[in-house]
Write a protein that holds these residues in place. Structure first.
Motif, PDB file in Angstrom:
ATOM      1  N   GLY A   1      50.494  61.852  40.679  1.00 46.07           N
ATOM      2  CA  GLY A   1      51.324  62.000  41.875  1.00 46.07           C
ATOM      3  C   GLY A   1      50.634  62.692  43.024  1.00 46.07           C
ATOM      4  N   LEU A   2      49.672  63.582  42.707  1.00 45.25           N
ATOM      5  CA  LEU A   2      48.993  64.336  43.758  1.00 45.25           C
ATOM      6  C   LEU A   2      47.699  63.680  44.231  1.00 45.25           C
ATOM      7  CD1 LEU A   2      49.502  68.004  42.488  1.00 45.25           C
ATOM      8  CD2 LEU A   2      50.863  66.729  44.164  1.00 45.25           C
ATOM      9  N   THR A   3      47.235  62.667  43.507  1.00 43.90           N
ATOM     10  CA  THR A   3      45.959  62.043  43.882  1.00 43.90           C
ATOM     11  C   THR A   3      46.070  60.563  44.212  1.00 43.90           C
ATOM     12  OG1 THR A   3      45.424  61.562  41.562  1.00 43.90           O
ATOM     13  CG2 THR A   3      44.664  63.675  42.445  1.00 43.90           C
ATOM     14  N   GLN A   4      47.186  59.920  43.835  1.00 40.41           N
ATOM     15  CA  GLN A   4      47.335  58.492  44.085  1.00 40.41           C
ATOM     16  C   GLN A   4      48.395  58.241  45.152  1.00 40.41           C
ATOM     17  OE1 GLN A   4      48.197  56.615  40.315  1.00 40.41           O
ATOM     18  NE2 GLN A   4      46.397  57.477  39.305  1.00 40.41           N
ATOM     19  N   LYS A   5      48.206  57.175  45.894  1.00 40.71           N
ATOM     20  CA  LYS A   5      49.153  56.856  46.970  1.00 40.71           C
ATOM     21  C   LYS A   5      50.538  56.525  46.417  1.00 40.71           C
ATOM     22  CE  LYS A   5      49.704  54.066  51.153  1.00 40.71           C
ATOM     23  NZ  LYS A   5      49.956  55.263  51.971  1.00 40.71           N
ATOM     24  N   ILE A   6      50.575  55.788  45.320  1.00 34.82           N
ATOM     25  CA  ILE A   6      51.839  55.413  44.687  1.00 34.82           C
ATOM     26  C   ILE A   6      51.801  55.869  43.232  1.00 34.82           C
ATOM     27  CG2 ILE A   6      53.406  53.540  44.053  1.00 34.82           C
ATOM     28  CD1 ILE A   6      53.209  53.867  47.033  1.00 34.82           C
ATOM     29  N   VAL A   7      52.883  56.487  42.769  1.00 34.83           N
ATOM     30  CA  VAL A   7      52.949  56.926  41.386  1.00 34.83           C
ATOM     31  C   VAL A   7      54.235  56.403  40.763  1.00 34.83           C
ATOM     32  CG1 VAL A   7      54.041  59.122  42.030  1.00 34.83           C
ATOM     33  CG2 VAL A   7      52.899  58.916  39.812  1.00 34.83           C
ATOM     34  N   SER A   8      54.149  55.969  39.516  1.00 33.60           N
ATOM     35  CA  SER A   8      55.325  55.584  38.748  1.00 33.60           C
ATOM     36  C   SER A   8      55.132  56.087  37.329  1.00 33.60           C
ATOM     37  CB  SER A   8      55.532  54.075  38.761  1.00 33.60           C
ATOM     38  OG  SER A   8      54.434  53.418  38.154  1.00 33.60           O
ATOM     39  N   TYR A   9      56.240  56.267  36.625  1.00 30.72           N
ATOM     40  CA  TYR A   9      56.137  56.797  35.264  1.00 30.72           C
ATOM     41  C   TYR A   9      57.367  56.397  34.468  1.00 30.72           C
ATOM     42  CZ  TYR A   9      55.091  60.030  31.450  1.00 30.72           C
ATOM     43  OH  TYR A   9      54.786  60.575  30.225  1.00 30.72           O
ATOM     44  N   GLU A  10      57.152  56.051  33.217  1.00 23.98           N
ATOM     45  CA  GLU A  10      58.233  55.681  32.325  1.00 23.98           C
ATOM     46  C   GLU A  10      58.011  56.406  31.000  1.00 23.98           C
ATOM     47  OE1 GLU A  10      61.826  53.716  31.404  1.00 23.98           O
ATOM     48  OE2 GLU A  10      60.730  53.659  33.295  1.00 23.98           O
ATOM     49  N   GLY A  11      58.670  57.549  30.852  1.00 22.50           N
ATOM     50  CA  GLY A  11      58.537  58.315  29.631  1.00 22.50           C
ATOM     51  C   GLY A  11      59.866  58.443  28.924  1.00 22.50           C
ATOM     52  N   LYS A  12      59.871  59.173  27.832  1.00 23.11           N
ATOM     53  CA  LYS A  12      61.111  59.374  27.091  1.00 23.11           C
ATOM     54  C   LYS A  12      62.080  60.242  27.887  1.00 23.11           C
ATOM     55  CE  LYS A  12      62.984  61.251  22.778  1.00 23.11           C
ATOM     56  NZ  LYS A  12      62.674  61.917  21.480  1.00 23.11           N
ATOM     57  N   HIS A  13      61.540  61.247  28.581  1.00 20.33           N
ATOM     58  CA  HIS A  13      62.379  62.211  29.291  1.00 20.33           C
ATOM     59  C   HIS A  13      62.326  62.034  30.803  1.00 20.33           C
ATOM     60  CE1 HIS A  13      63.023  64.474  25.569  1.00 20.33           C
ATOM     61  NE2 HIS A  13      61.729  64.305  25.329  1.00 20.33           N
ATOM     62  N   LEU A  14      61.177  61.652  31.322  1.00 27.02           N
ATOM     63  CA  LEU A  14      60.995  61.545  32.766  1.00 27.02           C
ATOM     64  C   LEU A  14      60.765  60.089  33.152  1.00 27.02           C
ATOM     65  CD1 LEU A  14      58.588  64.576  33.367  1.00 27.02           C
ATOM     66  CD2 LEU A  14      61.093  64.539  33.485  1.00 27.02           C
ATOM     67  N   LYS A  15      61.434  59.674  34.211  1.00 24.75           N
ATOM     68  CA  LYS A  15      61.264  58.317  34.726  1.00 24.75           C
ATOM     69  C   LYS A  15      61.157  58.388  36.242  1.00 24.75           C
ATOM     70  CE  LYS A  15      64.153  56.643  30.928  1.00 24.75           C
ATOM     71  NZ  LYS A  15      63.007  56.432  30.030  1.00 24.75           N
ATOM     72  N   LEU A  16      60.144  57.690  36.764  1.00 24.67           N
ATOM     73  CA  LEU A  16      59.925  57.695  38.201  1.00 24.67           C
ATOM     74  C   LEU A  16      59.538  56.292  38.636  1.00 24.67           C
ATOM     75  CD1 LEU A  16      59.780  59.644  40.663  1.00 24.67           C
ATOM     76  CD2 LEU A  16      57.338  59.888  40.175  1.00 24.67           C
ATOM     77  N   PRO A  17      60.384  55.620  39.396  1.00 28.10           N
ATOM     78  CA  PRO A  17      60.003  54.300  39.910  1.00 28.10           C
ATOM     79  C   PRO A  17      58.862  54.454  40.907  1.00 28.10           C
ATOM     80  CG  PRO A  17      62.030  55.044  40.945  1.00 28.10           C
ATOM     81  CD  PRO A  17      61.722  56.041  39.875  1.00 28.10           C
ATOM     82  N   PRO A  18      58.160  53.386  41.264  1.00 28.94           N
ATOM     83  CA  PRO A  18      57.038  53.507  42.200  1.00 28.94           C
ATOM     84  C   PRO A  18      57.434  54.285  43.445  1.00 28.94           C
ATOM     85  CG  PRO A  18      57.125  51.302  41.290  1.00 28.94           C
ATOM     86  CD  PRO A  18      58.356  51.992  40.807  1.00 28.94           C
ATOM     87  N   SER A  19      56.727  55.403  43.654  1.00 28.63           N
ATOM     88  CA  SER A  19      57.085  56.336  44.723  1.00 28.63           C
ATOM     89  C   SER A  19      55.827  56.853  45.392  1.00 28.63           C
ATOM     90  CB  SER A  19      57.890  57.519  44.166  1.00 28.63           C
ATOM     91  OG  SER A  19      59.023  57.073  43.432  1.00 28.63           O
ATOM     92  N   SER A  20      55.925  57.129  46.682  1.00 29.03           N
ATOM     93  CA  SER A  20      54.821  57.704  47.440  1.00 29.03           C
ATOM     94  C   SER A  20      55.197  59.105  47.893  1.00 29.03           C
ATOM     95  CB  SER A  20      54.504  56.836  48.662  1.00 29.03           C
ATOM     96  OG  SER A  20      53.452  57.414  49.406  1.00 29.03           O
ATOM     97  N   ILE A  21      54.307  60.052  47.645  1.00 27.68           N
ATOM     98  CA  ILE A  21      54.546  61.431  48.081  1.00 27.68           C
ATOM     99  C   ILE A  21      54.059  61.552  49.520  1.00 27.68           C
ATOM    100  CG2 ILE A  21      54.134  63.848  47.557  1.00 27.68           C
ATOM    101  CD1 ILE A  21      55.711  62.185  45.440  1.00 27.68           C
ATOM    102  N   ALA A  22      54.992  61.822  50.438  1.00 29.10           N
ATOM    103  CA  ALA A  22      54.697  61.729  51.869  1.00 29.10           C
ATOM    104  C   ALA A  22      53.674  62.759  52.337  1.00 29.10           C
ATOM    105  CB  ALA A  22      55.996  61.864  52.671  1.00 29.10           C
ATOM    106  N   VAL A  23      53.844  64.023  51.938  1.00 30.24           N
ATOM    107  CA  VAL A  23      52.929  65.079  52.382  1.00 30.24           C
ATOM    108  C   VAL A  23      51.912  65.322  51.275  1.00 30.24           C
ATOM    109  CG1 VAL A  23      52.730  67.443  53.232  1.00 30.24           C
ATOM    110  CG2 VAL A  23      54.794  66.107  53.738  1.00 30.24           C
ATOM    111  N   ARG A  24      50.675  64.958  51.566  1.00 31.58           N
ATOM    112  CA  ARG A  24      49.627  65.047  50.559  1.00 31.58           C
ATOM    113  C   ARG A  24      49.038  66.456  50.521  1.00 31.58           C
ATOM    114  NH1 ARG A  24      50.828  61.178  47.661  1.00 31.58           N
ATOM    115  NH2 ARG A  24      48.828  61.484  46.621  1.00 31.58           N
ATOM    116  N   PRO A  25      48.557  66.918  49.358  1.00 32.68           N
ATOM    117  CA  PRO A  25      47.886  68.216  49.307  1.00 32.68           C
ATOM    118  C   PRO A  25      46.652  68.241  50.202  1.00 32.68           C
ATOM    119  CG  PRO A  25      48.368  67.415  47.093  1.00 32.68           C
ATOM    120  CD  PRO A  25      48.632  66.275  48.039  1.00 32.68           C
ATOM    121  N   VAL A  26      46.359  69.419  50.720  1.00 30.24           N
ATOM    122  CA  VAL A  26      45.145  69.603  51.515  1.00 30.24           C
ATOM    123  C   VAL A  26      43.919  69.661  50.604  1.00 30.24           C
ATOM    124  CG1 VAL A  26      43.928  71.227  53.028  1.00 30.24           C
ATOM    125  CG2 VAL A  26      46.361  70.736  53.406  1.00 30.24           C
ATOM    126  N   GLN A  27      44.068  70.328  49.459  1.00 29.77           N
ATOM    127  CA  GLN A  27      42.946  70.467  48.542  1.00 29.77           C
ATOM    128  C   GLN A  27      42.640  69.131  47.874  1.00 29.77           C
ATOM    129  OE1 GLN A  27      42.861  74.446  46.348  1.00 29.77           O
ATOM    130  NE2 GLN A  27      45.050  74.299  46.863  1.00 29.77           N
TER     131      GLN A  27
END
Length: 355
Positions: A139-165
């Motif tokens: 999520g912090l290094t890729q433009k689009i992140v998605s995840y399908e786990g047992k507990h956490l689910k995230l459809p394809p999403s882009s984090i608008a404000v990227r880390p500076v580091q």
């Protein structure tokens, strides 16, 4: 050798207001920067007086505007209590407003009282934490992140404000579980450990456990792993000041254990009673175990502990219970003026000899 202040933001009784506790935490951070500390760390806890810091990321964002140089760390964000999309977005935002000064400490949590009120089963905390560890680097290094786990689910999403580091803020892993620490070693993250209020014997044992974790995961602890050591320490020629610090350190231990083992008592559902336990250390034991005493005694004891454990970072517990704020601010200044320079000089000398 890096040094940090660890700010728990405790309220020992109603003689302290919540505003005073938070104001003291802010002031300690500003003075720590002036004294030359590398990092200020903020805890996360909920629903009682053990810690009044519900969101380390909010505290970091606030302190980013009041400081210029000191790095600002979460110790730790309790990952199972977050939604991954919001967590990733806030991490990117905080690293941005701090101009790349975020140190991202993460953990799985241990106080069941908190988990119940967030609707999360503490038995699932380890599994949720591991899924978060899958998501965070993506999520912090890729433009689009998605995840399908047992507990956490995230459809394809882009984090608008990227880390500076780049590629992302440093991750600090804290856990008593060697499997969790081992994953941190394999993935190149930093570790955060403590010996609580114990002495050299516990520090020797901690070093042995960390050596085994590193070796079991194909790494050399000294060469390949950066790890920090959380420690209670206090320098003074005034025995009453030392005893007050030790009393507040013991208060923290009592409250933490009562919450962890579900034996906390409260008359009003908020202020946890401080109840002595059979395992309480005496002041004599604490003075033997911890770096407390004169400036030279603290320096010598810290150097002894460093020679055993060989951490890269030491986080000093500054905000405990109702310890006097003016005295603690002078203590932070004393570390910056005398103790840290002396320790760094000796550590640099030891490293030169070993090299």
């Amino acid at each position: 050798m890096e040094f940090g202040v660890f700010i728990l933001a405790q309220q020992r009784g109603y003689h302290q207001t919540s505003q005073q506790v938070i104001s003291n935490s802010i002031e300690q951070t500003v003075v720590a920067e002036q004294a030359g500390f590398n990092t200020a760390w903020y805890a996360e806890h909920h629903f009682n007086n053990y810690s009044l810091s519900p969101s380390p990321l909010m505290m970091i964002a606030h302190m980013a505007a009041k400081t210029q140089r000191i790095r600002l760390g979460s110790a730790v964000c309790i990952l199972p209590l977050y939604h991954p999309a919001r967590f990733l977005a806030e991490v990117g935002f905080v690293d941005t407003v701090s101009n790349g000064r975020l140190e991202l400490g993460i953990g799985s949590g241990y106080q069941e009282f908190e988990f119940e009120r967030f609707g999360v089963k503490i038995e699932e905390s380890g599994a949720i934490y591991n899924e978060f560890l899958d998501i965070i680097p993506k999520g912090l290094t890729q433009k689009i992140v998605s995840y399908e786990g047992k507990h956490l689910k995230l459809p394809p999403s882009s984090i608008a404000v990227r880390p500076v580091q780049s590629p992302m803020p440093p991750l600090w892993i804290t856990s008593g579980n060697p499997v969790t620490l081992g994953r941190g070693v394999r993935e190149g993250h930093n570790l955060f450990v403590t010996a609580l209020l114990n002495g050299n014997e516990a520090i020797v044992s901690l070093r042995e456990r960390l050596d085994k974790v590193a070796q079991d995961n194909g790494a050399d602890l000294d060469e390949d792993v950066k790890f920090g050591f959380l420690r209670c320490a206090f320098a003074s020629d005034n025995q009453a000041e030392i005893d007050s610090y030790l009393d507040n350190a013991r208060f923290q231990r009592r409250i933490s254990e009562s919450l962890k083992f579900r034996r906390a008592q409260s008359d009003d559902g908020y202020m946890v009673k401080e109840v002595p336990s059979a395992t309480d250390p005496t002041f004599e034991q604490l003075r033997k175990n911890l770096p407390v005493g004169s400036v030279n005694q603290v320096i010598d004891k810290m150097l002894e502990e460093i020679s055993i454990l060989r951490p890269k970072h030491i986080a000093l517990q500054t905000q405990l219970g109702d310890f006097d704020q003016k005295t603690m601010l002078r203590q932070i200044e004393l570390w910056g003026e005398k103790i840290i320079p002396a320790i760094r000089k000796e550590v640099d000398s030891m490293n030169s000899v070993s090299a």
